[in-house]
Design an enzyme around this catalytic site. Structure first.
Site, PDB file in Angstrom:
ATOM      1  N   ASP A  74       5.171 -20.064  59.594  1.00  0.00           N
ATOM      2  CA  ASP A  74       5.967 -20.243  60.815  1.00  0.00           C
ATOM      3  C   ASP A  74       5.949 -19.026  61.750  1.00  0.00           C
ATOM      4  OD1 ASP A  74       7.371 -19.027  58.651  1.00  0.00           O
ATOM      5  OD2 ASP A  74       9.300 -19.383  59.608  1.00  0.00           O
ATOM      6  N   GLU A 132       9.884 -19.646  56.825  1.00  0.00           N
ATOM      7  CA  GLU A 132      10.352 -18.448  56.119  1.00  0.00           C
ATOM      8  C   GLU A 132      11.446 -17.752  56.927  1.00  0.00           C
ATOM      9  OE1 GLU A 132      11.290 -14.820  54.763  1.00  0.00           O
ATOM     10  OE2 GLU A 132      10.175 -14.885  56.625  1.00  0.00           O
TER      11      GLU A 132
HETATM   12 NI    NI Z   1       7.529 -12.345  57.929  1.00  0.00          NI
END
Ligand code: NI
Length: 388
Positions: A74, A132
């Protein structure tokens, strides 16, 4: 072989960099990753855990242990300012944490390992994980959905770019390397009034300011100073005009710890301090406390193995000891389930006049110099793990 893989990796990384997607929205990225894996001859599984995840397995020719390698995919809500020819084509979204490098490095490693399957004793699992950056994160969903089973994963590894480590180097540390990042939202309620007559109201700005200061004395006066702890109030909003008493103050904070016991205890200490300060002024409050990712703990034996694999890839002198930091990283969910090691890949351009940290709109990553190192590390790691 690494050279060829790196050429492919740099190309992939630049495509990803041009097409960043925010956490939990990585539809195109996941589709791209799955397509790449299919072209290599893998049979990837997608959507594990109800998020945009991709998992592929390389089955070795002989039975043995299974290693998992994880990359996050991401990007961040940041407007890119690098001016690079392959800069983000999506306004306001940028791969400013290097997850494009993580994804491309792992894809390149998967590609290079594929023809070696017959020689491997054991299996290699490639996990491409979304979200994340935004708790509760993607890792927890993947673990819950059984991403570390079928085949049963024995150990898990990953890399994060480090712009302050020169490209060509890797760094590792055993034990706790990242903190548990918890958060709180605090609303302090006083009573408004005229700024010239503070005795007639309860000034939420003054109460809030006292709370911010008092929170800092938790670490200095209530907790063993040998225990790492950070309490940061990053947002403080109150008031409407210079001559009006603020009736309400809104504070948002982050709390970082590395010990589960302290983590629990600090929540109570924050409640106590906020409650005491507010009571002293006659203010009321509401406090929402949210536990984030677990502490990321690198396993001692797996960190040794990681170091050996890194040394074989780049030479002992290019393998450094990592400095633990109070950041949060949802790789912690995998490391909580299986022994593992999360290391750092140097992406700093040697001799660059200025380096920008991750999450900066001008973050520059020396992909051509760093990519071969990351790939060589993963190849060494996987073949070592699957030959014992
Ligand atoms: Ni990172």
């Amino acid at each position: 072989m690494v050279r060829d893989a790196a050429t492919y990796g740099v190309e992939v990384r630049r495509w990803l960099h041009r097409h960043p997607e925010l956490s939990f929205q990585e539809q195109e990225t996941a589709a791209f990753v799955a397509r790449q894996l299919r072209e290599m001859g893998y049979d990837p599984e997608t959507g594990i855990g109800g998020v945009y995840s991709v998992k592929a397995v390389l089955y070795g020719g002989r039975p043995g242990r299974t290693i998992a390698l994880r990359a996050d995919i991401d990007a961040l809500p940041i407007q890119e300012e690098t001016g690079l020819p392959y800069a983000s084509e999506t306004p306001g979204v940028m791969h400013a944490c290097g997850h494009d490098v993580h994804t491309a490095t792992l894809l390149a490693a998967a590609r290079a390992l594929k023809p070696m399957a017959a020689e491997l004793a054991g299996n290699v699992v490639f996990i491409f994980q979304p979200a994340e950056e935004v708790p509760p994160g993607g890792a927890r969903e993947l673990v819950r959905a059984g991403a570390l089973e079928d085949p049963h994963v024995d150990a898990v590894f990953g890399l994060h770019v480090d712009p302050f480590l020169p490209a060509g180097e890797l760094s590792f540390a055993a034990g706790p390397v990242n903190a548990a990042p918890d958060s709180f939202d605090l609303v302090i309620r006083g009573r408004g009034g005229h700024g010239a007559a503070p005795h007639q109201g309860i000034d939420a700005v003054v109460v809030g300011a006292q709370v911010v200061s008092a929170l800092q004395s938790i670490h200095s006066r209530m907790v063993n100073p040998f225990e790492p702890l950070v309490i940061t109030v990053g947002r403080f909003q109150a008031g409407t005009a210079r001559n009006v008493l603020a009736a309400e103050a809104r504070l948002e904070g982050t709390v970082r710890t590395t010990s589960p016991a302290l983590r629990e205890r600090v929540k109570g200490l924050i409640e106590r301090v906020v409650s005491g300060v507010c009571a002293a002024y006659g203010a009321t409050f509401s406090l929402d406390y949210t536990f984030g990712y677990p502490v990321l703990v690198n396993d001692l034996a797996m960190t040794e193995l990681a170091r050996e694999a890194a040394a074989a890839a780049v030479g002992t002198e290019a393998v450094r000891r990592a400095e633990p930091g109070m950041y949060g990283e949802d790789f912690a969910y995998y490391a909580q389930e299986r022994p593992g090691c999360f290391g750092n890949l140097g992406v700093g351009l040697p001799g660059a006049p200025q380096r920008y940290p991750a999450h900066h709109p001008k973050l520059f990553v020396a992909d051509e110099e760093a990519m071969p190192v990351g790939i060589a590390y993963y190849l060494n790691l996987a073949t070592r793990f699957c030959s014992e």
